[in-house]
Design an enzyme around this catalytic site. Structure first.
Site, PDB file in Angstrom:
ATOM      1  N   GLU A   1       4.158   4.684   4.511  1.00  0.00           N
ATOM      2  CA  GLU A   1       5.056   5.146   3.423  1.00  0.00           C
ATOM      3  C   GLU A   1       5.787   6.445   3.750  1.00  0.00           C
ATOM      4  O   GLU A   1       5.840   7.362   2.930  1.00  0.00           O
ATOM      5  CB  GLU A   1       4.257   5.299   2.120  1.00  0.00           C
ATOM      6  CG  GLU A   1       3.641   3.985   1.659  1.00  0.00           C
ATOM      7  CD  GLU A   1       2.658   4.151   0.506  1.00  0.00           C
ATOM      8  OE1 GLU A   1       2.648   5.209  -0.142  1.00  0.00           O
ATOM      9  OE2 GLU A   1       1.884   3.207   0.255  1.00  0.00           O
TER      10      GLU A   1
ATOM     11  N   ASN B   1       3.706   0.829   8.120  1.00  0.00           N
ATOM     12  CA  ASN B   1       3.390   0.161   6.845  1.00  0.00           C
ATOM     13  C   ASN B   1       4.178   0.802   5.705  1.00  0.00           C
ATOM     14  O   ASN B   1       4.254   2.026   5.612  1.00  0.00           O
ATOM     15  CB  ASN B   1       1.878   0.316   6.579  1.00  0.00           C
ATOM     16  CG  ASN B   1       1.362  -0.632   5.527  1.00  0.00           C
ATOM     17  OD1 ASN B   1       1.621  -1.828   5.568  1.00  0.00           O
ATOM     18  ND2 ASN B   1       0.624  -0.100   4.558  1.00  0.00           N
TER      19      ASN B   1
ATOM     20  N   HIS C   1       3.128  -5.187  -3.162  1.00  0.00           N
ATOM     21  CA  HIS C   1       2.579  -4.976  -4.501  1.00  0.00           C
ATOM     22  C   HIS C   1       3.654  -5.442  -5.492  1.00  0.00           C
ATOM     23  O   HIS C   1       4.681  -4.787  -5.641  1.00  0.00           O
ATOM     24  CB  HIS C   1       2.263  -3.493  -4.731  1.00  0.00           C
ATOM     25  CG  HIS C   1       1.163  -2.986  -3.842  1.00  0.00           C
ATOM     26  ND1 HIS C   1      -0.147  -3.382  -4.002  1.00  0.00           N
ATOM     27  CD2 HIS C   1       1.183  -2.127  -2.797  1.00  0.00           C
ATOM     28  CE1 HIS C   1      -0.899  -2.773  -3.081  1.00  0.00           C
ATOM     29  NE2 HIS C   1      -0.115  -2.019  -2.340  1.00  0.00           N
TER      30      HIS C   1
ATOM     31  N   GLU D   1      -0.734  -5.741   1.746  1.00  0.00           N
ATOM     32  CA  GLU D   1      -1.429  -5.246   0.540  1.00  0.00           C
ATOM     33  C   GLU D   1      -1.065  -6.074  -0.683  1.00  0.00           C
ATOM     34  O   GLU D   1      -0.890  -5.543  -1.781  1.00  0.00           O
ATOM     35  CB  GLU D   1      -1.067  -3.768   0.280  1.00  0.00           C
ATOM     36  CG  GLU D   1      -1.343  -2.856   1.453  1.00  0.00           C
ATOM     37  CD  GLU D   1      -1.150  -1.371   1.137  1.00  0.00           C
ATOM     38  OE1 GLU D   1      -1.002  -1.011  -0.044  1.00  0.00           O
ATOM     39  OE2 GLU D   1      -1.142  -0.579   2.100  1.00  0.00           O
TER      40      GLU D   1
ATOM     41  N   ASP E   1      -0.658  -7.928  -3.999  1.00  0.00           N
ATOM     42  CA  ASP E   1      -1.240  -8.236  -5.302  1.00  0.00           C
ATOM     43  C   ASP E   1      -0.098  -8.466  -6.263  1.00  0.00           C
ATOM     44  O   ASP E   1       1.037  -8.061  -6.008  1.00  0.00           O
ATOM     45  CB  ASP E   1      -2.238  -7.164  -5.804  1.00  0.00           C
ATOM     46  CG  ASP E   1      -1.761  -5.744  -5.678  1.00  0.00           C
ATOM     47  OD1 ASP E   1      -0.535  -5.515  -5.706  1.00  0.00           O
ATOM     48  OD2 ASP E   1      -2.604  -4.836  -5.562  1.00  0.00           O
TER      49      ASP E   1
HETATM   50  O1  G3I Z   1     -12.970   9.933  -3.715  1.00  0.00           O
HETATM   51  C1  G3I Z   1     -13.069  10.049  -5.149  1.00  0.00           C
HETATM   52  C2  G3I Z   1     -14.491  10.079  -5.551  1.00  0.00           C
HETATM   53  O2  G3I Z   1     -15.087  11.236  -5.034  1.00  0.00           O
HETATM   54  C3  G3I Z   1     -14.574  10.040  -7.068  1.00  0.00           C
HETATM   55  O3  G3I Z   1     -15.893   9.931  -7.455  1.00  0.00           O
HETATM   56  C4  G3I Z   1     -13.809   8.846  -7.642  1.00  0.00           C
HETATM   57  C5  G3I Z   1     -13.782   8.827  -9.148  1.00  0.00           C
HETATM   58  O4  G3I Z   1     -12.689   8.071  -9.618  1.00  0.00           O
HETATM   59  O5  G3I Z   1     -12.486   8.906  -7.187  1.00  0.00           O
HETATM   60  C6  G3I Z   1     -12.388   8.847  -5.783  1.00  0.00           C
HETATM   61  O6  G3I Z   1     -11.070   8.883  -5.379  1.00  0.00           O
HETATM   62  C7  G3I Z   1     -10.349   7.698  -5.584  1.00  0.00           C
HETATM   63  C8  G3I Z   1      -9.908   7.167  -4.226  1.00  0.00           C
HETATM   64  O7  G3I Z   1      -9.058   6.062  -4.407  1.00  0.00           O
HETATM   65  C9  G3I Z   1     -11.067   6.760  -3.333  1.00  0.00           C
HETATM   66  O8  G3I Z   1     -11.771   5.724  -3.905  1.00  0.00           O
HETATM   67  C10 G3I Z   1      -9.165   8.024  -6.457  1.00  0.00           C
HETATM   68  O9  G3I Z   1      -9.600   8.363  -7.759  1.00  0.00           O
HETATM   69  C11 G3I Z   1      -8.240   6.844  -6.539  1.00  0.00           C
HETATM   70  O10 G3I Z   1      -7.059   7.238  -7.215  1.00  0.00           O
HETATM   71  C12 G3I Z   1      -7.899   6.398  -5.135  1.00  0.00           C
HETATM   72  O11 G3I Z   1      -7.000   5.311  -5.272  1.00  0.00           O
HETATM   73  C13 G3I Z   1      -6.565   4.678  -4.095  1.00  0.00           C
HETATM   74  C14 G3I Z   1      -5.080   4.922  -3.904  1.00  0.00           C
HETATM   75  O12 G3I Z   1      -4.622   4.208  -2.765  1.00  0.00           O
HETATM   76  C15 G3I Z   1      -4.748   6.384  -3.711  1.00  0.00           C
HETATM   77  O13 G3I Z   1      -3.375   6.554  -3.828  1.00  0.00           O
HETATM   78  C16 G3I Z   1      -6.822   3.192  -4.250  1.00  0.00           C
HETATM   79  O14 G3I Z   1      -8.229   2.954  -4.261  1.00  0.00           O
HETATM   80  C17 G3I Z   1      -6.173   2.413  -3.128  1.00  0.00           C
HETATM   81  O15 G3I Z   1      -6.194   1.052  -3.438  1.00  0.00           O
HETATM   82  C18 G3I Z   1      -4.726   2.832  -2.962  1.00  0.00           C
HETATM   83  O16 G3I Z   1      -4.201   2.144  -1.855  1.00  0.00           O
HETATM   84  C19 G3I Z   1      -2.830   2.358  -1.545  1.00  0.00           C
HETATM   85  C20 G3I Z   1      -2.683   2.175  -0.040  1.00  0.00           C
HETATM   86  O17 G3I Z   1      -3.567   3.017   0.640  1.00  0.00           O
HETATM   87  C21 G3I Z   1      -1.241   2.407   0.401  1.00  0.00           C
HETATM   88  N1  G3I Z   1      -0.323   1.582  -0.352  1.00  0.00           N
HETATM   89  C22 G3I Z   1      -0.445   1.659  -1.794  1.00  0.00           C
HETATM   90  C23 G3I Z   1      -1.880   1.348  -2.225  1.00  0.00           C
HETATM   91  C24 G3I Z   1      -2.001   1.302  -3.723  1.00  0.00           C
HETATM   92  O18 G3I Z   1      -1.735   2.551  -4.290  1.00  0.00           O
END
Ligand code: G3I
Length: 383
Positions: A153, A229, A265, A294, A296
């Site tokens: 991105e 990506n 997405h 990715e 969905d």
């Molecule tokens: O690491 C913390 C953890 O310590 C805490 O306990 C927990 C509580 O909610 O949050 C954790 O962080 C989360 C992190 O994922 C790791 O699991 C964040 O809240 C959450 O917002 C974060 O979201 C991820 C997101 O990227 C971040 O922008 C999603 O799981 C993940 O599916 C998403 O993936 C991205 C791709 O990498 C790139 N393309 C878009 C895609 C969707 O946004």
């Protein structure tokens, strides 16, 4: 292999043999065998200890990708500390089940640790930090991860075709004008442009920092396939035009790039499949692979997380059409979904739970119409 992984290899093998959940038809990964298509999903290691999660994953997919745990904040939490424990769990699972592994991601503007984003580094210090990160992470998984989303991105959401402003590009940035030219170690075709021309071109396009990343990854694992990506570049639009120009330039100058990942997405049940297909066609004509990385298809959901039944059929049609578009181009080599059960998907928490139900299996691991549609394409689709 750790004991927990071993237990799940045994349990999931039983499921694969049909003892566990009564699935009798071909799985997605079996259906994909004829076409040689990679069928993958994003994975969260915390869920691998859930039997239904692990068995569905092993039975249905021949490829996986860590959803979050190879991102900087997890894998490189302190300047001198790398933590591969969660990534290794996923790699062990994949290895135990004959699955390929994509790596995600080495350079992104999100999910970076504070020490990095709030550190006061000079450009050259930042370049050293990034080079060390890339070479350590890629080196750790050398020979195990077959393809990397090297940069994720990098193009802007709102300014068409422009690079996003990030710590990597210009805060303080490692690749703006004057900082970078093509590596002198890289062999160049005799028709390749001269160094001064490269400098001019790099500063003009200012994606020279991206170029450096690909060269570093290639040095760390020359066998790995290197992808760029991106989100929102599935169709022909200004963003994909800019990526196309960059990839074409990289290919012409021998910068090691092997593929482009279109995230896919999909929102509002709208997908311009003709444009997606045209886009896949023009990128594969450059000699790079395209992978859907990715996918969905988010649906509006009620407060209990349930979608409308009629939307599920439309969702299935979108999965079918996108998969068909991919299969109709030999250079489109993978279809990967961003998770596989609606129980664990980023969509809910990122939409205040107004959207969801975006994946192939519902929250109880029952296959949805989208699953049947995708399996149908994989079974009958011709390359
Ligand atoms: O690491 C913390 C953890 O310590 C805490 O306990 C927990 C509580 O909610 O949050 C954790 O962080 C989360 C992190 O994922 C790791 O699991 C964040 O809240 C959450 O917002 C974060 O979201 C991820 C997101 O990227 C971040 O922008 C999603 O799981 C993940 O599916 C998403 O993936 C991205 C791709 O990498 C790139 N393309 C878009 C895609 C969707 O946004």
């Amino acid at each position: 292999m750790k004991w927990r992984a071993l237990v799940f290899v045994l349990a999931t093998t039983a499921f694969c043999l049909g003892f566990g959940d009564g699935v009798r038809d071909q799985s997605l990964r079996e259906a994909a065998r004829a076409s040689g298509m990679l069928i993958g999903t994003a994975v969260r290691p915390a869920q691998l200890s859930e039997a239904a999660y692990a068995s569905t994953l092993a039975r249905e997919f021949n490829m996986l990708e860590p959803e979050d745990v190879l991102k900087w904040e997890t894998v490189h939490p302190e300047p001198q500390t790398f933590d591969f424990s969660q990534g290794d769990e996923i790699v062990d699972f994949a290895t135990g089940h004959g699955m390929k592994i994509r790596g995600h991601t080495l350079v992104w503007h999100q999910q970076n640790p504070k020490w990095l984003t709030e550190g006061k580094y000079t450009s050259s210090e930042l370049a050293q930090i990034l080079e060390k990160h890339i070479k350590t992470v890629v080196g750790h998984y050398r020979g195990k991860i077959f393809a990397w989303d090297v940069v994720n991105e990098a193009f802007d959401e709102v300014r068409p075709g422009r690079l996003r402003s990030t710590i990597w590009r210009d805060q303080p940035g490692i690749g703006l004008a004057g900082n970078e030219v093509a590596s002198s170690h890289e062999p160049r075709a005799s028709s390749a442009p001269a160094r001064s021309e490269l400098e001019a071109r790099s500063s003009q396009q200012s994606y020279s920092y991206i170029e450096r990343c690909y060269r570093w990854v290639h040095e760390a694992d020359p066998q790995a396939l290197l992808f760029y990506n991106e989100a929102g570049a599935e169709v022909v639009n200004p963003k994909s035009d800019a990526i196309y120009a960059m990839v074409r330039d990289f290919r012409q100058r021998g910068v090691p790039i092997d593929g482009v990942g279109f995230q896919m997405h999909i929102e509002n049940l709208r997908a311009d499949v003709a444009s997606i297909s045209a886009n896949i066609k023009r990128f594969t004509a450059l000699g790079v692979q395209v992978q859907i990385t990715e996918m969905d298809v988010a649906l509006p959901v009620d407060p209990n997380g349930n979608p409308r039944p009629e939307d599920l059929q439309q969702q299935a049609d979108i999965y079918r059409e996108v998969a068909n578009a991919c299969l109709s181009h030999p250079g489109c080599t993978a279809i990967q979904t961003w998770g596989f059960t609606d129980k664990y998907s980023w969509i809910g928490s990122h939409s205040k739970h107004t959207q969801g139900a975006a994946l192939l299996f519902d929250r109880s691991y029952a296959a949805k119409p989208a699953y049947a549609a995708l399996r149908d394409v994989l079974t009958t689709g011709r390359r």
